[in-house]
Design a protein around this motif. Sequence first.
Motif, PDB file in Angstrom:
ATOM      1  N   LYS A 201       0.653  -1.197   0.075  1.00  0.00           N
ATOM      2  CA  LYS A 201       0.038  -0.056   0.006  1.00  0.00           C
ATOM      3  C   LYS A 201       0.913   1.390   0.072  1.00  0.00           C
ATOM      4  O   LYS A 201       0.397   2.393  -0.153  1.00  0.00           O
ATOM      5  CB  LYS A 201      -0.816  -0.070   1.253  1.00  0.00           C
ATOM      6  CG  LYS A 201      -1.913  -1.047   1.083  1.00  0.00           C
ATOM      7  CD  LYS A 201      -2.818  -1.099   2.493  1.00  0.00           C
ATOM      8  CE  LYS A 201      -3.721  -2.219   2.330  1.00  0.00           C
ATOM      9  NZ  LYS A 201      -4.832  -2.104   3.663  1.00  0.00           N
ATOM     10  N   LEU A 202       2.155   0.992   0.276  1.00  0.00           N
ATOM     11  CA  LEU A 202       3.112   2.456   0.193  1.00  0.00           C
ATOM     12  C   LEU A 202       3.171   2.949  -1.171  1.00  0.00           C
ATOM     13  O   LEU A 202       3.228   2.214  -2.062  1.00  0.00           O
ATOM     14  CB  LEU A 202       4.313   1.846   0.815  1.00  0.00           C
ATOM     15  CG  LEU A 202       4.389   1.525   2.512  1.00  0.00           C
ATOM     16  CD1 LEU A 202       5.974   1.211   2.469  1.00  0.00           C
ATOM     17  CD2 LEU A 202       3.996   2.688   2.961  1.00  0.00           C
ATOM     18  N   ARG A 203       2.981   4.180  -1.294  1.00  0.00           N
ATOM     19  CA  ARG A 203       3.544   4.886  -2.371  1.00  0.00           C
ATOM     20  C   ARG A 203       4.899   4.758  -2.938  1.00  0.00           C
ATOM     21  O   ARG A 203       5.830   4.545  -2.078  1.00  0.00           O
ATOM     22  CB  ARG A 203       3.157   6.301  -2.314  1.00  0.00           C
ATOM     23  CG  ARG A 203       1.709   6.537  -2.283  1.00  0.00           C
ATOM     24  CD  ARG A 203       1.307   7.955  -2.212  1.00  0.00           C
ATOM     25  NE  ARG A 203      -0.208   8.361  -1.957  1.00  0.00           N
ATOM     26  CZ  ARG A 203      -0.504   9.465  -1.880  1.00  0.00           C
ATOM     27  NH1 ARG A 203       0.209  10.574  -1.988  1.00  0.00           N
ATOM     28  NH2 ARG A 203      -1.940   9.709  -1.897  1.00  0.00           N
ATOM     29  N   HIS A 205       8.523   3.442  -5.471  1.00  0.00           N
ATOM     30  CA  HIS A 205       8.761   2.329  -6.147  1.00  0.00           C
ATOM     31  C   HIS A 205       8.816   0.885  -5.741  1.00  0.00           C
ATOM     32  O   HIS A 205       8.070   0.912  -4.508  1.00  0.00           O
ATOM     33  CB  HIS A 205      10.311   2.595  -6.694  1.00  0.00           C
ATOM     34  CG  HIS A 205      11.325   2.725  -5.499  1.00  0.00           C
ATOM     35  ND1 HIS A 205      11.452   1.458  -4.803  1.00  0.00           N
ATOM     36  CD2 HIS A 205      11.838   3.748  -4.788  1.00  0.00           C
ATOM     37  CE1 HIS A 205      12.380   1.772  -3.859  1.00  0.00           C
ATOM     38  NE2 HIS A 205      12.664   3.423  -3.964  1.00  0.00           N
ATOM     39  N   SER A 206       9.062   0.166  -6.548  1.00  0.00           N
ATOM     40  CA  SER A 206       8.895  -1.382  -6.247  1.00  0.00           C
ATOM     41  C   SER A 206       9.774  -2.115  -5.205  1.00  0.00           C
ATOM     42  O   SER A 206       9.746  -3.243  -4.763  1.00  0.00           O
ATOM     43  CB  SER A 206       8.619  -2.336  -7.446  1.00  0.00           C
ATOM     44  OG  SER A 206       9.774  -2.086  -8.083  1.00  0.00           O
ATOM     45  N   LEU A 207      10.916  -1.239  -4.715  1.00  0.00           N
ATOM     46  CA  LEU A 207      11.877  -1.723  -4.184  1.00  0.00           C
ATOM     47  C   LEU A 207      12.297  -1.293  -2.805  1.00  0.00           C
ATOM     48  O   LEU A 207      13.382  -0.791  -2.332  1.00  0.00           O
ATOM     49  CB  LEU A 207      13.489  -2.135  -4.945  1.00  0.00           C
ATOM     50  CG  LEU A 207      13.147  -2.929  -5.873  1.00  0.00           C
ATOM     51  CD1 LEU A 207      14.460  -3.271  -6.788  1.00  0.00           C
ATOM     52  CD2 LEU A 207      13.159  -4.634  -5.314  1.00  0.00           C
ATOM     53  N   LYS A 208      11.075  -0.652  -2.158  1.00  0.00           N
ATOM     54  CA  LYS A 208      11.266   0.345  -0.939  1.00  0.00           C
ATOM     55  C   LYS A 208      12.102  -0.814   0.226  1.00  0.00           C
ATOM     56  O   LYS A 208      11.632  -2.000   0.253  1.00  0.00           O
ATOM     57  CB  LYS A 208      10.027   0.574  -0.366  1.00  0.00           C
ATOM     58  CG  LYS A 208       9.666   1.893  -1.342  1.00  0.00           C
ATOM     59  CD  LYS A 208       8.297   2.384  -0.596  1.00  0.00           C
ATOM     60  CE  LYS A 208       8.043   3.789  -1.376  1.00  0.00           C
ATOM     61  NZ  LYS A 208       8.897   5.006  -1.045  1.00  0.00           N
ATOM     62  N   LEU A 209      12.505  -0.219   1.169  1.00  0.00           N
ATOM     63  CA  LEU A 209      13.386  -0.735   1.977  1.00  0.00           C
ATOM     64  C   LEU A 209      12.751  -0.535   3.382  1.00  0.00           C
ATOM     65  O   LEU A 209      12.230   0.561   3.660  1.00  0.00           O
ATOM     66  CB  LEU A 209      14.875  -0.373   2.094  1.00  0.00           C
ATOM     67  CG  LEU A 209      15.720  -0.951   0.929  1.00  0.00           C
ATOM     68  CD1 LEU A 209      17.055  -0.295   0.742  1.00  0.00           C
ATOM     69  CD2 LEU A 209      15.635  -2.227   0.476  1.00  0.00           C
ATOM     70  N   SER A 210      12.946  -1.335   4.677  1.00  0.00           N
ATOM     71  CA  SER A 210      12.586  -0.651   5.895  1.00  0.00           C
ATOM     72  C   SER A 210      14.042  -1.256   6.682  1.00  0.00           C
ATOM     73  O   SER A 210      15.088  -1.696   6.452  1.00  0.00           O
ATOM     74  CB  SER A 210      11.847  -2.140   6.470  1.00  0.00           C
ATOM     75  OG  SER A 210      10.657  -1.845   5.620  1.00  0.00           O
ATOM     76  N   ARG A 211      14.145  -0.174   7.843  1.00  0.00           N
ATOM     77  CA  ARG A 211      15.442  -0.422   8.652  1.00  0.00           C
ATOM     78  C   ARG A 211      15.065  -1.543   9.636  1.00  0.00           C
ATOM     79  O   ARG A 211      14.192  -1.948   9.900  1.00  0.00           O
ATOM     80  CB  ARG A 211      15.433   0.759   9.526  1.00  0.00           C
ATOM     81  CG  ARG A 211      15.818   2.086   8.862  1.00  0.00           C
ATOM     82  CD  ARG A 211      16.127   3.075   9.935  1.00  0.00           C
ATOM     83  NE  ARG A 211      16.692   4.422   9.214  1.00  0.00           N
ATOM     84  CZ  ARG A 211      15.817   5.301   8.627  1.00  0.00           C
ATOM     85  NH1 ARG A 211      14.578   5.166   8.475  1.00  0.00           N
ATOM     86  NH2 ARG A 211      16.375   6.412   8.084  1.00  0.00           N
ATOM     87  N   THR A 212      16.439  -2.017  10.038  1.00  0.00           N
ATOM     88  CA  THR A 212      16.502  -2.966  10.984  1.00  0.00           C
ATOM     89  C   THR A 212      16.563  -2.652  12.399  1.00  0.00           C
ATOM     90  O   THR A 212      17.095  -1.348  12.548  1.00  0.00           O
ATOM     91  CB  THR A 212      17.692  -4.181  10.754  1.00  0.00           C
ATOM     92  OG1 THR A 212      18.947  -3.233  10.737  1.00  0.00           O
ATOM     93  CG2 THR A 212      17.626  -4.613   9.492  1.00  0.00           C
ATOM     94  N   SER A 213      16.496  -3.337  13.559  1.00  0.00           N
ATOM     95  CA  SER A 213      16.200  -2.615  14.580  1.00  0.00           C
ATOM     96  C   SER A 213      18.117  -2.596  15.161  1.00  0.00           C
ATOM     97  O   SER A 213      18.734  -3.004  14.635  1.00  0.00           O
ATOM     98  CB  SER A 213      15.770  -3.599  15.812  1.00  0.00           C
ATOM     99  OG  SER A 213      16.551  -4.862  15.599  1.00  0.00           O
ATOM    100  N   ALA A 214      18.202  -1.137  15.778  1.00  0.00           N
ATOM    101  CA  ALA A 214      19.480  -0.915  16.087  1.00  0.00           C
ATOM    102  C   ALA A 214      19.728  -0.376  17.572  1.00  0.00           C
ATOM    103  O   ALA A 214      18.793   0.459  17.675  1.00  0.00           O
ATOM    104  CB  ALA A 214      20.151  -0.083  15.037  1.00  0.00           C
ATOM    105  N   THR A 215      20.518  -0.856  18.261  1.00  0.00           N
ATOM    106  CA  THR A 215      20.714  -0.343  19.628  1.00  0.00           C
ATOM    107  C   THR A 215      22.115   0.525  19.592  1.00  0.00           C
ATOM    108  O   THR A 215      22.344   0.930  20.809  1.00  0.00           O
ATOM    109  CB  THR A 215      20.596  -1.462  20.494  1.00  0.00           C
ATOM    110  OG1 THR A 215      21.554  -2.488  20.403  1.00  0.00           O
ATOM    111  CG2 THR A 215      19.054  -1.830  20.592  1.00  0.00           C
ATOM    112  N   SER A 216      22.876   0.584  18.681  1.00  0.00           N
ATOM    113  CA  SER A 216      24.260   1.152  18.764  1.00  0.00           C
ATOM    114  C   SER A 216      24.380   2.162  17.439  1.00  0.00           C
ATOM    115  O   SER A 216      23.563   1.857  16.435  1.00  0.00           O
ATOM    116  CB  SER A 216      25.239   0.149  19.035  1.00  0.00           C
ATOM    117  OG  SER A 216      25.300  -0.528  17.843  1.00  0.00           O
TER     118      SER A 216
END
Length: 259
Positions: A201-203, A205-216
């Motif tokens: 459902k996101l507007r 392009h077709s290869l959108k990325l997500s961040r991974t969890s980070a504590t540092s």
Amino acid sequence: MGNPLIAQNVIQEDLNRIVEWTKDWLLTLNIDKCTVLHIGCNNPKKEYVVNSKKLRSVDSQKDLGITITHNLKWDKHIINITRRANSMLYLIRKAFLHIDKELFVRLYKSYVRPILEYGFQIWSPYFQKDITLLEKTQRRATKMVTGLSKLQYEQRLKCLELTTLDARRQRGDLIETYKVLTGYYNVPKIRAVFVLNKNEKLRGHSLKLSRTSATSNPRLHYLPNRVVNAWNKLPQTVISAPSVNSFKNQLDKYLSQVL
């Protein structure tokens, strides 16, 4: 995460196998040149031995030209490369009485800028003091050009058709991301370092990325995380480029319009 004690035992077993291999092939290891770099605040700092001799522990180690520290901060590496770059600028200044635009660009791109950019996908700075130190080197370099020393830094860059080092690092991150996501590297599972956003459902392009969890900070600012915002803003016309060269051309055209 796996058991750290098991991982440490595996490392020692690997070292033992290396020792046996050198004996089989009648080779000699120089133990005095072998060191251990313990990374992380909670690292138990296990001692490792080679030929019954304990390896020396160090706080930093240069590997393939990049200085890696025990806390994964890059200030030491950045100080080293800016010193090397400034030394090269000193030699250029001594070798040429008059440096015009064409000569400067040729010398700078060949002998100075590669020092400041080599391997930056690994060590890209995130503290402002490190970013400033790198940019200061290029700022000083552009003053060497005859007739440009009194202009503002941004004006000098425009006259020389250069960009800031920070902008070049972001461009390089995007190119590297494109290479990984489109299978440019023939390395199994390398694409897994990036996390694709599967929300259809996101507007965009077709290869959108997500961040991974980070504590540092190191984890937060490594390539698959720091590139997310810039990558997700790219239009589909850039992402769908059929080749690396085509992507670079489309990317440069897009960046010239938004910057």
